[in-house]
Scaffold this motif. Structure first.
Motif, mmCIF file in Angstrom:
data_model
loop_
_atom_site.group_PDB
_atom_site.id
_atom_site.type_symbol
_atom_site.label_atom_id
_atom_site.label_comp_id
_atom_site.label_asym_id
_atom_site.label_seq_id
_atom_site.Cartn_x
_atom_site.Cartn_y
_atom_site.Cartn_z
ATOM 1 N N LEU A 97 0.789 -1.234 0.000
ATOM 2 C CA LEU A 97 0.000 0.000 0.000
ATOM 3 C C LEU A 97 0.824 1.288 0.000
ATOM 4 O O LEU A 97 0.246 2.370 -0.001
ATOM 5 C CB LEU A 97 -0.926 0.007 1.221
ATOM 6 C CG LEU A 97 -1.881 -1.187 1.346
ATOM 7 C CD1 LEU A 97 -2.696 -1.076 2.629
ATOM 8 C CD2 LEU A 97 -2.802 -1.268 0.139
ATOM 9 N N SER A 98 2.127 1.200 -0.011
ATOM 10 C CA SER A 98 2.943 2.411 0.118
ATOM 11 C C SER A 98 2.852 3.346 -1.081
ATOM 12 O O SER A 98 3.239 4.512 -0.985
ATOM 13 C CB SER A 98 4.415 2.031 0.354
ATOM 14 O OG SER A 98 4.580 1.452 1.618
ATOM 15 N N ILE A 121 -6.537 3.376 8.237
ATOM 16 C CA ILE A 121 -5.653 4.047 7.277
ATOM 17 C C ILE A 121 -4.525 4.773 8.008
ATOM 18 O O ILE A 121 -3.368 4.762 7.584
ATOM 19 C CB ILE A 121 -6.455 5.036 6.413
ATOM 20 C CG1 ILE A 121 -7.518 4.297 5.584
ATOM 21 C CG2 ILE A 121 -5.537 5.834 5.507
ATOM 22 C CD1 ILE A 121 -6.972 3.324 4.587
ATOM 23 N N SER A 122 -4.857 5.413 9.129
ATOM 24 C CA SER A 122 -3.857 6.171 9.880
ATOM 25 C C SER A 122 -2.888 5.255 10.617
ATOM 26 O O SER A 122 -1.724 5.616 10.831
ATOM 27 C CB SER A 122 -4.549 7.100 10.889
ATOM 28 O OG SER A 122 -5.415 8.004 10.238
ATOM 29 N N LEU A 127 0.979 2.913 4.576
ATOM 30 C CA LEU A 127 0.332 4.029 3.889
ATOM 31 C C LEU A 127 0.969 5.354 4.272
ATOM 32 O O LEU A 127 1.103 5.682 5.456
ATOM 33 C CB LEU A 127 -1.156 4.055 4.222
ATOM 34 C CG LEU A 127 -2.009 3.046 3.467
ATOM 35 C CD1 LEU A 127 -3.326 2.801 4.184
ATOM 36 C CD2 LEU A 127 -2.268 3.522 2.043
ATOM 37 N N ARG A 128 1.322 6.130 3.261
ATOM 38 C CA ARG A 128 1.782 7.481 3.511
ATOM 39 C C ARG A 128 0.564 8.386 3.669
ATOM 40 O O ARG A 128 -0.572 7.946 3.528
ATOM 41 C CB ARG A 128 2.663 7.941 2.352
ATOM 42 C CG ARG A 128 3.919 7.095 2.203
ATOM 43 C CD ARG A 128 4.772 7.533 1.035
ATOM 44 N NE ARG A 128 4.094 7.371 -0.231
ATOM 45 C CZ ARG A 128 4.688 7.529 -1.414
ATOM 46 N NH1 ARG A 128 5.951 7.877 -1.466
ATOM 47 N NH2 ARG A 128 4.011 7.357 -2.521
ATOM 48 N N THR A 129 0.777 9.658 3.947
ATOM 49 C CA THR A 129 -0.345 10.572 4.181
ATOM 50 C C THR A 129 -0.522 11.583 3.050
ATOM 51 O O THR A 129 -1.272 12.545 3.196
ATOM 52 C CB THR A 129 -0.136 11.334 5.498
ATOM 53 O OG1 THR A 129 1.094 12.078 5.433
ATOM 54 C CG2 THR A 129 -0.085 10.380 6.674
ATOM 55 N N ASP A 130 0.159 11.368 1.913
ATOM 56 C CA ASP A 130 0.116 12.364 0.848
ATOM 57 C C ASP A 130 -0.784 11.960 -0.324
ATOM 58 O O ASP A 130 -0.799 12.634 -1.353
ATOM 59 C CB ASP A 130 1.520 12.656 0.329
ATOM 60 C CG ASP A 130 2.233 11.409 -0.191
ATOM 61 O OD1 ASP A 130 1.696 10.299 0.000
ATOM 62 O OD2 ASP A 130 3.316 11.550 -0.786
ATOM 63 N N THR A 177 -5.619 15.643 1.336
ATOM 64 C CA THR A 177 -4.848 14.477 1.761
ATOM 65 C C THR A 177 -5.394 13.946 3.088
ATOM 66 O O THR A 177 -6.189 14.603 3.763
ATOM 67 C CB THR A 177 -3.365 14.834 1.929
ATOM 68 O OG1 THR A 177 -3.235 15.806 2.984
ATOM 69 C CG2 THR A 177 -2.791 15.414 0.639
ATOM 70 N N LEU A 178 -4.932 12.759 3.461
ATOM 71 C CA LEU A 178 -5.362 12.152 4.718
ATOM 72 C C LEU A 178 -5.015 13.052 5.901
ATOM 73 O O LEU A 178 -5.854 13.303 6.777
ATOM 74 C CB LEU A 178 -4.691 10.788 4.892
ATOM 75 C CG LEU A 178 -4.872 10.115 6.255
ATOM 76 C CD1 LEU A 178 -6.326 9.754 6.487
ATOM 77 C CD2 LEU A 178 -3.988 8.874 6.375
#
Length: 402
Positions: A97-98, A121-122, A127-130, A177-178
């Protein structure tokens, strides 16, 4: 000699604790997820993963085996990690997922609340946040990720690029974004927004590679304004004009277009090149807050479809005044629409009050949604026209014979 032996022992010990490739992952062992779609399901969550087909993505001629550069996998589970784990029964590789570029929520899920989804997700370290977040308007996230798109070979890249260009040049959408969404969700005195996306055309035709082999594709993905959230739940949609108003107030407009009516007949078009907004609050004599949004806009004239003489400074001044009046009326109108229809402070006025008058904010914070509906908000716009183009007079202006 003793010192050298001690140094050698220390070096050997360091090598013991610092292996270089203990967590390596080979590309041929991974399914690189480029876009993720999440829908609500009677059994939990329905996950759609658009996975890069690495064997085909590098080919310019449709792939070495004639397949598409991306593959879509679907699975259902009680939780998102459960659904992703069940995906292994179909996918030959572990989902990675990266490199997710876009996360799409189905509308039903967004209306029921996204906090549980954002929790996973967090927490997920991959997973990145962008990456950008969207809501599938009037539909499911799975449908959005099944459409074959033009220009970009990988559909997720096309969706990502379209978000960037529409946010930069249209002003009626937004790249969220997240990290940005969670900040606005948790911040006292503000509610988040997310851009909407929907199918334009038939899903069945959009799933075929033939969709992008036509000069006029049968199915496209279309951005459709902003979704208004109250807390973590989607409560409604804003069309193009109110979405632009929200982005102006949030200071998220880079460039866009507009027009005003001429005094007699016709219109004058203008291009906005810079827009800055400052929010403030003052207290009335009775202690109630009064908010203001002060906007500074720089624009160029890009179309003159009426008989005016724009070589005259007085005419330019009049155009600036007309644009200011239009902005003041429209922005205030659409702020009022959001206030009355949704009671969601997507503009962040509550946060402005919280920062400037924390003691006053304490009186409103527990019922800010209702209080926000009655708040006074003033809009004041200052417009400067910088350029009028390479010609002065409109081409359809009548020439007066000497």
């Amino acid at each position: 000699m003793l010192e050298r032996k001690i140094l050698s022992v220390l070096l050997v010990l360091c090598l013991t604790f610092t292996p270089g490739c203990w967590s390596r992952k080979e590309l041929n062992e991974l399914a690189v997820v480029m876009a993720l779609g999440i829908d609500i399901h009677e059994n939990g969550y329905a996950i759609t993963a658009q996975v890069l087909n690495s064997a085909e993505a590098g080919s310019k001629k449709g792939g070495s085996m004639g397949s598409l550069p991306a593959v879509t996998y679907k699975s259902v589970g009680k939780t998102i990690p459960d659904a992703l784990q069940r995906m292994l029964s179909m996918a030959p590789r572990m989902p990675y997922l990266s490199h997710v570029r876009v996360l799409v929520f189905g509308e039903d899920l967004a209306r029921s609340g996204v906090s549980d989804v954002l929790d996973y997700i967090s927490r997920n370290h991959q997973l990145r946040t962008d990456f950008f977040m969207l809501v599938a308007k009037n539909g499911k996230a799975a449908e959005i990720l099944e459409v074959v798109t033009p220009f970009e070979y990988v559909p997720a890249n096309s969706l990502y690029s379209s978000i960037l260009i529409s946010e930069k040049k249209w002003a009626a959408t937004g790249k969220v974004t997240l990290q940005q969404f969670v900040t606005e969700l948790k911040r006292s005195g503000s509610d988040p927004v997310l851009s909407g996306v929907q199918l334009s055309g038939s899903l069945a035709e959009g799933q075929s590679m033939e969709n992008v082999k036509q000069i006029n594709p049968a199915t496209l993905l279309q951005h459709t304004g902003l979704g208004v959230f109250k807390g973590d739940r989607l409560v409604g949609w804003l069309g193009e004009p109110p979405s632009k108003a929200v982005n102006y107030v949030l200071n998220r407009v880079d460039a866009t277009m507009g027009f005003i009516a001429c005094p007699d007949d016709g219109i004058v078009g203008f291009a906005v090149n810079r827009a800055d907004t400052t929010l403030d609050v003052k207290l009335n004599a009775d202690g109630t807050p009064a908010f203001s949004a002060e906007m500074e806009i720089e624009a160029d004239v890009n179309a003159v479809q009426c008989a005016i003489d724009i070589s005259q400074p007085a005419v330019i001044d009049e155009l600036e005044k007309d644009i200011e009046n239009k902005y003041n009326a429209n922005i205030r109108k659409h702020i009022g629409l959001v206030q009355q229809r949704y009671g969601a402070d997507v503009f962040g006025f509550g946060e402005v009050l919280h920062r400037k008058y924390p003691d006053v904010w304490k009186k409103y914070r527990d019922h800010w949604g209702e209080s926000f509906k009655t708040m006074s908000i003033r809009v004041d716009t200052d417009v400067a026209i910088r350029r009028v183009g390479s010609i002065i007079q409109p081409l359809n202006q009548k020439v007066v014979e000497p």
